[in-house]
Design a protein around this motif. Sequence first.
Motif, PDB file in Angstrom:
ATOM      1  N   LYS A  21       0.971   4.820  -2.783  1.00  0.00           N
ATOM      2  CA  LYS A  21       0.625   6.189  -2.365  1.00  0.00           C
ATOM      3  C   LYS A  21       1.311   7.227  -3.245  1.00  0.00           C
ATOM      4  O   LYS A  21       2.487   7.107  -3.578  1.00  0.00           O
ATOM      5  N   SER A  40      -4.137   8.267  -5.924  1.00  0.00           N
ATOM      6  CA  SER A  40      -3.148   7.247  -5.614  1.00  0.00           C
ATOM      7  C   SER A  40      -3.388   6.050  -6.518  1.00  0.00           C
ATOM      8  O   SER A  40      -4.461   5.891  -7.094  1.00  0.00           O
ATOM      9  N   THR A  50     -11.446  -3.528   4.466  1.00  0.00           N
ATOM     10  CA  THR A  50     -11.269  -4.969   4.560  1.00  0.00           C
ATOM     11  C   THR A  50     -10.370  -5.344   5.731  1.00  0.00           C
ATOM     12  O   THR A  50     -10.647  -6.285   6.474  1.00  0.00           O
ATOM     13  N   GLU A  51      -9.283  -4.605   5.886  1.00  0.00           N
ATOM     14  CA  GLU A  51      -8.345  -4.931   6.954  1.00  0.00           C
ATOM     15  C   GLU A  51      -9.007  -4.724   8.318  1.00  0.00           C
ATOM     16  O   GLU A  51      -8.776  -5.500   9.252  1.00  0.00           O
ATOM     17  N   PHE A  74      -3.812   2.436   6.248  1.00  0.00           N
ATOM     18  CA  PHE A  74      -4.278   2.322   4.863  1.00  0.00           C
ATOM     19  C   PHE A  74      -5.149   3.519   4.492  1.00  0.00           C
ATOM     20  O   PHE A  74      -5.143   3.957   3.335  1.00  0.00           O
ATOM     21  N   ILE A 125       0.836  -1.193   0.000  1.00  0.00           N
ATOM     22  CA  ILE A 125       0.000   0.000   0.000  1.00  0.00           C
ATOM     23  C   ILE A 125       0.873   1.246   0.000  1.00  0.00           C
ATOM     24  O   ILE A 125       0.553   2.250  -0.648  1.00  0.00           O
ATOM     25  N   ILE A 176      -5.284 -10.059   1.382  1.00  0.00           N
ATOM     26  CA  ILE A 176      -5.858 -10.113   2.731  1.00  0.00           C
ATOM     27  C   ILE A 176      -6.741 -11.345   2.857  1.00  0.00           C
ATOM     28  O   ILE A 176      -6.710 -12.068   3.854  1.00  0.00           O
ATOM     29  N   ASP A 198      -4.630   6.409   1.344  1.00  0.00           N
ATOM     30  CA  ASP A 198      -5.706   6.499   0.340  1.00  0.00           C
ATOM     31  C   ASP A 198      -6.283   5.164  -0.072  1.00  0.00           C
ATOM     32  O   ASP A 198      -6.988   5.080  -1.073  1.00  0.00           O
ATOM     33  N   ALA A 199      -5.959   4.105   0.662  1.00  0.00           N
ATOM     34  CA  ALA A 199      -6.491   2.809   0.255  1.00  0.00           C
ATOM     35  C   ALA A 199      -7.719   2.497   1.102  1.00  0.00           C
ATOM     36  O   ALA A 199      -7.674   1.667   2.012  1.00  0.00           O
ATOM     37  N   VAL A 200      -8.839   3.171   0.807  1.00  0.00           N
ATOM     38  CA  VAL A 200      -9.998   3.053   1.689  1.00  0.00           C
ATOM     39  C   VAL A 200     -10.618   1.660   1.639  1.00  0.00           C
ATOM     40  O   VAL A 200     -11.035   1.121   2.662  1.00  0.00           O
ATOM     41  N   ASP A 201     -10.656   1.067   0.448  1.00  0.00           N
ATOM     42  CA  ASP A 201     -11.225  -0.279   0.353  1.00  0.00           C
ATOM     43  C   ASP A 201     -10.413  -1.273   1.166  1.00  0.00           C
ATOM     44  O   ASP A 201     -10.961  -2.113   1.875  1.00  0.00           O
ATOM     45  N   VAL A 202      -9.089  -1.149   1.034  1.00  0.00           N
ATOM     46  CA  VAL A 202      -8.224  -2.067   1.767  1.00  0.00           C
ATOM     47  C   VAL A 202      -8.380  -1.833   3.262  1.00  0.00           C
ATOM     48  O   VAL A 202      -8.421  -2.786   4.058  1.00  0.00           O
ATOM     49  N   HIS A 254      -3.906  -1.627  -4.301  1.00  0.00           N
ATOM     50  CA  HIS A 254      -5.073  -1.825  -3.444  1.00  0.00           C
ATOM     51  C   HIS A 254      -5.811  -3.096  -3.838  1.00  0.00           C
ATOM     52  O   HIS A 254      -6.201  -3.902  -2.993  1.00  0.00           O
ATOM     53  N   SER A 274      -5.434  11.465  -3.898  1.00  0.00           N
ATOM     54  CA  SER A 274      -6.540  11.081  -3.024  1.00  0.00           C
ATOM     55  C   SER A 274      -7.015   9.687  -3.399  1.00  0.00           C
ATOM     56  O   SER A 274      -6.543   9.100  -4.372  1.00  0.00           O
ATOM     57  N   ALA A 275      -7.952   9.187  -2.613  1.00  0.00           N
ATOM     58  CA  ALA A 275      -8.421   7.826  -2.816  1.00  0.00           C
ATOM     59  C   ALA A 275      -8.975   7.670  -4.234  1.00  0.00           C
ATOM     60  O   ALA A 275      -9.624   8.577  -4.755  1.00  0.00           O
ATOM     61  N   PRO A 276      -8.702   6.512  -4.882  1.00  0.00           N
ATOM     62  CA  PRO A 276      -9.075   6.353  -6.288  1.00  0.00           C
ATOM     63  C   PRO A 276     -10.574   6.127  -6.508  1.00  0.00           C
ATOM     64  O   PRO A 276     -10.982   5.090  -7.014  1.00  0.00           O
ATOM     65  N   LEU A 285      -6.271  -6.395  -1.522  1.00  0.00           N
ATOM     66  CA  LEU A 285      -7.587  -6.925  -1.157  1.00  0.00           C
ATOM     67  C   LEU A 285      -7.595  -8.436  -1.311  1.00  0.00           C
ATOM     68  O   LEU A 285      -8.060  -9.172  -0.443  1.00  0.00           O
TER      69      LEU A 285
END
Lengths: 116, 330, 111, 493
Positions: free
Chosen positions: A52, A69, B55-56, B44, A48, A81, B48-52, A74, A57-59, A78
């Motif tokens: 960055k 980013s 999930t985390e 995260f 991650i 994880i 900017d990795a909001v989805d991750v 990401h 900002s968030a994609p 996912l």
Amino acid sequence: MDILSHFNYWVVVVLMMLGFFIVIARGNLIKKLIGLNIFQTSVFIFYISTGKVIGGSAPVLSSDIQLYSNPLPHVLILTAIVVGIATTSVGLALVLRIYRAYGSIEQDEILEQSRQ
Amino acid sequence: MELAVNIVLLSLLVTTAAALVLVRGLLASIMLTSIYGLLSASFFVIMDAVDVAFTEAAVGAGVSPLLLLLSVAVIGRHEARNAGARPLFAVLLVGITGALLIVGTLDMPAFGRADAPAHLHVAPRYLLLSGEETGIPNVVTSVLASYRAYDTLGEVIVIFTAGVAVILILASGTHRGSARPHSAPVDTKDPHTILQVVSKTMIPFMLLFAFYVQFHGDYGPGGGFQAGVIFASGIILYGLLYGLPAICRVIRPPVVELCSALGVLVYGVTGILSMLQGRPFLDYSVLADDPIRAQQIGIMVIELGVGITVASVLIVIYYAFANQFETNGN
Amino acid sequence: MMLDWVSGVLLLVGSFLLLTGALGFLRFADFYARIHACGVTETLATSCILLGLLIQSDSAVPQFKLLLILLFVLLSSPTSSHALAKAAWNAGVRPRDNRGKQPLPLPPGEH
Amino acid sequence: MISHLAVLPVLLPLVGAPACVVLRRPGAAWAFACGVAFLAFVAASHLLVQTRELGVISYALGGWAAPWGIEYRIDLLNALVLVLVSAMGMTVLLASRASVRGEVDPSRHSLFYVAYLLCLAGLLGIVATGDAFNLFVFLEISSLATYALVACGRDRRALIAAFNYLIMGTIGATFILIGIGFLYMTTGTLNMLDLAVRLPQLGESQTVFAAYAFIVVGVCLKLALFPLHLWLPGTYTQAPSIVTAFLAATATKVALYVLVRFSFSVFHLETSRLALSLEAIFITLGVVAAFAGSLVAIYATDLKRGLAWSSIAQVGYMAISVGIGTAAGLQAGLIHLFNHALMKGALFLAVAAYVLRVGGTTFRELRGIGQRMPLTTAAFVVGGLSLIGIPGTAGFISKWYLVMAAMESERWLLAFLVVASSLLTAVYIWRFIEVAYLEKPESGKASPQKPAGMLLTCTLLLALANLYFGFDTRLPVSTSAGAAANLLGARTP
């Protein structure tokens, strides 16, 4: 070299090493799984970090944002994880069976019993 | 400002990991793992990795501590002191790995630079064109469910495999499947009245929230996986408070097991539909005349498959673990 | 302007309460005093912070979400403190005196 | 209309596995799984024919072109491995019914086949994919299924073996993940072909070096290359015999494929400045593995454990061939990959039959087995001779090519060591023959088990394959020659 430019990566390396250390150095099977968890999560943090972009900002596409980013790490993480939790649950199921079969989850005691 | 938060979070992460190395006792370790998951989820968000992060938070701070706690409930929280026979060997191995990692970082592009190679080659296409090609604002969702949909199929198969593996490992006797509810486990002398009342009001909203996350994934953080985890959490919460037999009466183990396969099949069959019409596997363009509409339908259907499988596998795993507790623990 | 002030004060109060909670958690003598310190302050502190943010936000959707989070916290936070204390009691943890040394006498009927 | 052949060998077991869950009766699940595996094998064979005629086949999953979407890229190399893995997967599965009934709890039977299909799908997916991250995902599918399959073993030590394998396998997979992450951040792509084009442009980057190191260590953990072999003996010994046969014939082969693919297709090992040191490392480790594995195998008192150590030795030969690094060396490695799968398949299926008959695999239990199970033991002996490399068997072909490759690159000592270690193989195979034919069976241990026709048929089939590929070497030799040439010719001028 600018220290700050690689600070994140070095911290992540420390995290990975701590997790990896727990996996190898601890004899308790659940603790090993916890260490594995930390190790994997640290790799996620690394991925991650690489995605960055400072000032981004968030994609999630929006007309008033210019810089995003990188979304690809990401997506990969996912998936990773999910792989991590799958491994943890299978590992724990094994630990439960081992406990039922040996009455212990300490590596030393199990090895001792296996030798007999 | 962002940098300060970044540094604070990273130092907290290091502290937590170091505490995990030092602490003995499984319960404390599990709590620290949970904290570690929550901290990395916060990290995260900064990245900017909001989805991750979502999930985390659900997995690292929710599901995996839950599974660990269920196991510890069976096994006991004790961790032997002398365990870990070869600390020197471990230090050596970890040292070598760490050195190699540091060597690897030396030639890396600096953190956060917009002109790093990773941001110049494949990703720009997603950011520039995914809006036109899939009509979905959340780029993570469109990459996950369309450009790299095959990886996501793999992910669903992984979680399905985990369900199969857990049942296979924990199955006992002649019974096939995850749970075999028998004795009444709920302690009638000490009912969790307050917990039961509060959670009873919350569980419906949790399930509702799961559906929101499932279908809102196109526009914001969320999607099938997170929705599945949340849905399963609601069910598991009920199971924890009212006992395994109660939840098994409502949601029967064989049905859940079938559902875990059903989700994968929904995903797979969507892909095969495209093959039957002469397009590559998982090419959604056959699903509707309008290509964007087709993408949206495809993504929605496969996310549904993901949600079904994830929720049912987690419930199956919970059943299997809780069943161990009720046959072994008491 | 006025609202900014209100929200600022709320945020500050929230942060202060969290800090006291953390201090109490570290300094108090026995388990129940500690859980009291963080359990009580946490609910109020989070509510204050959420309210402060609610005032700061200017569109309806985030406000609605914050409201939901507030509701959730109001329900879940005391419940979890209760669950913790109850689990501790069932596990045999008993209240102790100010220095955390002597067990306190229990009311009749309890053990 | 496009051809879906490239994706079918993976897709069939992948979708077949969840469909198999619906079948609650073990017999039905087994039959269904066999059907799926057979179809996958047919598809893979067609694919091999097509790649031999048309060259590389690319398949864009999801309809998105390569670096943006995930690509299946089938050339001679992975077509050959696909055929091998699906054929062995199918044969072992066909043979499995009786053995699974004898060695696995009845409650686990139907899901056992689901896990088997998942493992097969994972292995085939690793081989077929042209995307580095997709490889990781399928690696985990096969690994998770393997842990469950290993844990089905009767002895409680199977659980320990499965757990150890889980820890080491996950460390290996995480190392691979780190390596892929390093590659991604330096190149911005995950597609292997794209990586191969972009990596040389970077020049000498420490990050790329570290990436290669992590991937190699991770893959070698899966490959069980000495000294990363620790999980293998326990796993092979304690797993149900069918699972051992399946893993020995497929899993290490797939790991070798990944090693070759990354070393030559992605990293161009042959042109890198690291080539010399890596060559030395692979050859040294390979020779040590060959000797150490064979020596331990000689002193083993349990046939299954002895064969497990023999696998470590055989992996050593494959590592040597990668280390030689010439076209002839790679060809030898690929031929050995192919032939070793046939040998170990035959040997471990014979072991499965022994377990079914006498209940164990210690040499004491196996005394005089040659008279009681003449056909199975004959098949075992053929497999064993092939393992030694007696002329007329497939094993001879692979040893021949390996020795020739070593001599061609003027490594005389290496050639000598390979031949010498083969003699060690002869020792432990002879030891079994002695036990099986020259010793008297322990009386009064007649077995209640029914003879297992399918198991015997498949064992004999694999033994015959060992003989057949000892004479008619066209398939492995010509395909691997083409594959090796492709691998080395893929370098960008």
